[in-house]
Scaffold this motif. Structure first.
Motif, PDB file in Angstrom:
ATOM      1  N   HIS A 103       0.852  -1.180   0.000  1.00 17.83           N
ATOM      2  CA  HIS A 103       0.000   0.000   0.000  1.00 17.83           C
ATOM      3  C   HIS A 103       0.892   1.236   0.000  1.00 17.83           C
ATOM      4  O   HIS A 103       2.031   1.195   0.469  1.00 17.83           O
ATOM      5  N   ALA A 104       0.369   2.328  -0.506  1.00 18.16           N
ATOM      6  CA  ALA A 104       1.141   3.566  -0.556  1.00 18.16           C
ATOM      7  C   ALA A 104       0.216   4.764  -0.609  1.00 18.16           C
ATOM      8  O   ALA A 104      -0.927   4.665  -1.066  1.00 18.16           O
ATOM      9  N   VAL A 105       0.708   5.894  -0.141  1.00 21.95           N
ATOM     10  CA  VAL A 105       0.032   7.173  -0.316  1.00 21.95           C
ATOM     11  C   VAL A 105       0.771   7.926  -1.407  1.00 21.95           C
ATOM     12  O   VAL A 105       2.005   8.004  -1.394  1.00 21.95           O
ATOM     13  N   ALA A 106       0.028   8.444  -2.383  1.00 25.16           N
ATOM     14  CA  ALA A 106       0.658   9.091  -3.533  1.00 25.16           C
ATOM     15  C   ALA A 106      -0.014  10.413  -3.852  1.00 25.16           C
ATOM     16  O   ALA A 106      -1.228  10.576  -3.655  1.00 25.16           O
ATOM     17  N   ASP A 107       0.782  11.347  -4.347  1.00 22.95           N
ATOM     18  CA  ASP A 107       0.273  12.623  -4.850  1.00 22.95           C
ATOM     19  C   ASP A 107      -0.471  12.356  -6.154  1.00 22.95           C
ATOM     20  O   ASP A 107       0.099  11.772  -7.090  1.00 22.95           O
ATOM     21  N   ALA A 108      -1.703  12.756  -6.238  1.00 18.23           N
ATOM     22  CA  ALA A 108      -2.522  12.474  -7.423  1.00 18.23           C
ATOM     23  C   ALA A 108      -1.897  13.028  -8.697  1.00 18.23           C
ATOM     24  O   ALA A 108      -2.096  12.467  -9.782  1.00 18.23           O
ATOM     25  N   LYS A 109      -1.132  14.105  -8.586  1.00 15.82           N
ATOM     26  CA  LYS A 109      -0.525  14.724  -9.783  1.00 15.82           C
ATOM     27  C   LYS A 109       0.530  13.833 -10.404  1.00 15.82           C
ATOM     28  O   LYS A 109       0.901  14.032 -11.558  1.00 15.82           O
ATOM     29  N   THR A 110       1.034  12.852  -9.665  1.00 16.73           N
ATOM     30  CA  THR A 110       2.091  11.978 -10.184  1.00 16.73           C
ATOM     31  C   THR A 110       1.539  10.699 -10.810  1.00 16.73           C
ATOM     32  O   THR A 110       2.319   9.867 -11.289  1.00 16.73           O
ATOM     33  N   LEU A 111       0.226  10.540 -10.838  1.00 18.13           N
ATOM     34  CA  LEU A 111      -0.390   9.292 -11.272  1.00 18.13           C
ATOM     35  C   LEU A 111      -0.984   9.411 -12.663  1.00 18.13           C
ATOM     36  O   LEU A 111      -1.388  10.493 -13.087  1.00 18.13           O
ATOM     37  N   ARG A 112      -1.032   8.274 -13.364  1.00 13.22           N
ATOM     38  CA  ARG A 112      -1.717   8.208 -14.659  1.00 13.22           C
ATOM     39  C   ARG A 112      -2.767   7.109 -14.612  1.00 13.22           C
ATOM     40  O   ARG A 112      -2.472   5.976 -14.246  1.00 13.22           O
ATOM     41  N   LYS A 113      -3.984   7.466 -14.991  1.00 13.91           N
ATOM     42  CA  LYS A 113      -5.076   6.502 -14.966  1.00 13.91           C
ATOM     43  C   LYS A 113      -4.904   5.480 -16.078  1.00 13.91           C
ATOM     44  O   LYS A 113      -4.505   5.815 -17.194  1.00 13.91           O
ATOM     45  N   ILE A 114      -5.207   4.226 -15.759  1.00 14.63           N
ATOM     46  CA  ILE A 114      -5.106   3.125 -16.705  1.00 14.63           C
ATOM     47  C   ILE A 114      -6.502   2.615 -17.027  1.00 14.63           C
ATOM     48  O   ILE A 114      -7.348   2.479 -16.136  1.00 14.63           O
ATOM     49  N   ASP A 115      -6.728   2.339 -18.299  1.00 10.44           N
ATOM     50  CA  ASP A 115      -8.003   1.778 -18.735  1.00 10.44           C
ATOM     51  C   ASP A 115      -7.883   0.254 -18.759  1.00 10.44           C
ATOM     52  O   ASP A 115      -7.251  -0.307 -19.662  1.00 10.44           O
ATOM     53  N   PRO A 116      -8.481  -0.460 -17.791  1.00  9.77           N
ATOM     54  CA  PRO A 116      -8.346  -1.924 -17.756  1.00  9.77           C
ATOM     55  C   PRO A 116      -8.973  -2.622 -18.951  1.00  9.77           C
ATOM     56  O   PRO A 116      -8.633  -3.787 -19.226  1.00  9.77           O
ATOM     57  N   SER A 117      -9.851  -1.947 -19.677  1.00 14.29           N
ATOM     58  CA  SER A 117     -10.491  -2.577 -20.838  1.00 14.29           C
ATOM     59  C   SER A 117      -9.613  -2.525 -22.077  1.00 14.29           C
ATOM     60  O   SER A 117      -9.862  -3.244 -23.051  1.00 14.29           O
ATOM     61  N   ALA A 118      -8.570  -1.686 -22.062  1.00 11.43           N
ATOM     62  CA  ALA A 118      -7.722  -1.519 -23.247  1.00 11.43           C
ATOM     63  C   ALA A 118      -6.670  -2.623 -23.361  1.00 11.43           C
ATOM     64  O   ALA A 118      -6.333  -3.062 -24.463  1.00 11.43           O
ATOM     65  N   ALA A 119      -6.138  -3.062 -22.202  1.00 10.44           N
ATOM     66  CA  ALA A 119      -5.090  -4.083 -22.180  1.00 10.44           C
ATOM     67  C   ALA A 119      -4.945  -4.543 -20.736  1.00 10.44           C
ATOM     68  O   ALA A 119      -5.370  -3.830 -19.817  1.00 10.44           O
TER      69      ALA A 119
END
Length: 339
Positions: A103-119
């Protein structure tokens, strides 16, 4: 939320030579409450990559080392379980750099959303992530393969090397892969579509490589160094391009190799053959990320690029899997399935 406890692997000691299990330590620690603009992540997949060996050392490099007692560094795919950011909500899958922990706490600005339906989400750590982009940018920006040229890549069944060879083929070049063992060499031809595979474990490796490259080498994508480079270097053509991505054969070295200093001879050939050697880190080409994702996604969808993953279950197995990675035991992109 109910308080969470993170299981994590920290650096216990700096290795001298090959890393040992005792260089790592497993700990548990409470997960801090997220601040404004932060999210709590449950890590689903952890990427293991050769560059991490450098982070275990305090030698001067392009990035700061992991501190003793610090969580080992690494790319991760995680699920948002709590959010204090307008950008993400619980259940979102994101790419982060949270390291070897559950588990981790992360700054939202450093994250990229992934589309699980794409791959599959794990591909964000491999063919559609840092290794894939390393292959894409290093080969196309520095190697610049042309139709009919010979492209040679070391560690060719790894996530970077396998992508390099397939992209070279897409660009009309001839792809020669160097790998260790008959199974990996067979996969280069049958699975990844290379033109030729050469086994670096063979006692006749240098002669085999020369026979595989009768017209010399125009592009050499360097991942290994050591004896592989020794066999490649005499075969480089005039104006050959050499993207230097890694030198995994030297990461555990504690002294210089035996033998005469060949630096003057290498420099002479760099000059007289007008060779272009360029080291690079993938973030040097961050402005190509959009082009990479567009092209690589299309190539995968069209069957022009294939990939293989080596998935190890359980965070506690990360140290042993990483030690094996540096010895070439993995076959494909090595990831830890954390949860």
């Amino acid at each position: 939320m109910t308080s969470l406890v993170s299981r994590r692997i920290v650096l216990a000691a700096r290795p001298h030579g090959e890393p040992k299990p005792s260089d790592f330590r497993i700990e548990e620690a409470p997960v801090a409450a997220p601040g404004e603009g932060e999210v709590v992540l449950k890590i689903r997949y952890l990427s293991l990559d050769p560059y991490m060996r450098g982070r275990m050392s305090d030698a001067k490099s392009y990035a700061a080392p992991v501190e003793i007692g610090g969580v080992m560094e690494g790319g991760t795919v995680g699920e948002v379980v709590e959010s204090r950011s307008d950008r993400f909500r619980a259940g979102d899958i994101v790419l982060s750099h949270s390291g070897w922990q559950s588990h981790a706490v992360a700054d939202a600005k450093t994250l990229r959303k992934i589309d699980p339906s794409a791959a599959p989400i794990s591909t964000a750590l491999g063919v559609l992530g840092m290794p894939g982009m390393t292959a894409y940018t290093g080969l196309l920006t520095i190697g610049q393969p042309k139709a009919g040229e010979t492209v040679v890549v070391a560690a060719a069944t790894g996530p970077v090397g396998s992508a390099v060879g397939q992209i070279a083929r897409i660009k009309g070049a001839r792809a020669v892969g160097i790998a260790g063992g008959a199974d990996k060499c067979r996969a280069l031809i049958e699975e990844f579509g290379f033109d030729v595979a050469v086994d670096h474990r063979s006692p006749t490796f240098a002669a085999d490589l020369k026979a595989a490259c009768p017209n010399g080498i125009d592009v050499y994508f360097e991942n290994v160094g050591g004896a592989v480079f020794d066999a490649v270097f005499p075969l480089l053509n005039f104006f050959a391009r050499v993207p230097v991505c890694g030198v995994i054969a030297q990461y555990n070295a504690t002294s210089l190799p035996d033998g005469p200093d060949r630096t003057p001879l290498i420099l002479r050939d760099i000059l007289t053959k007008r060779l272009n050697f360029r080291g690079f880190i993938v973030r040097d080409f961050a402005d190509q990320a959009k082009d990479f994702f567009t092209d690589m996604s299309a190539w995968i969808r069209d069957g022009k690029v294939k990939y293989r993953e080596d998935v190890v279950e359980g965070l506690d197995n990360a140290p042993e899997a990483f030690i094996g990675l540096l010895k070439g035991r993995n076959f494909g992109k090595l990831v830890i399935k954390v949860a």
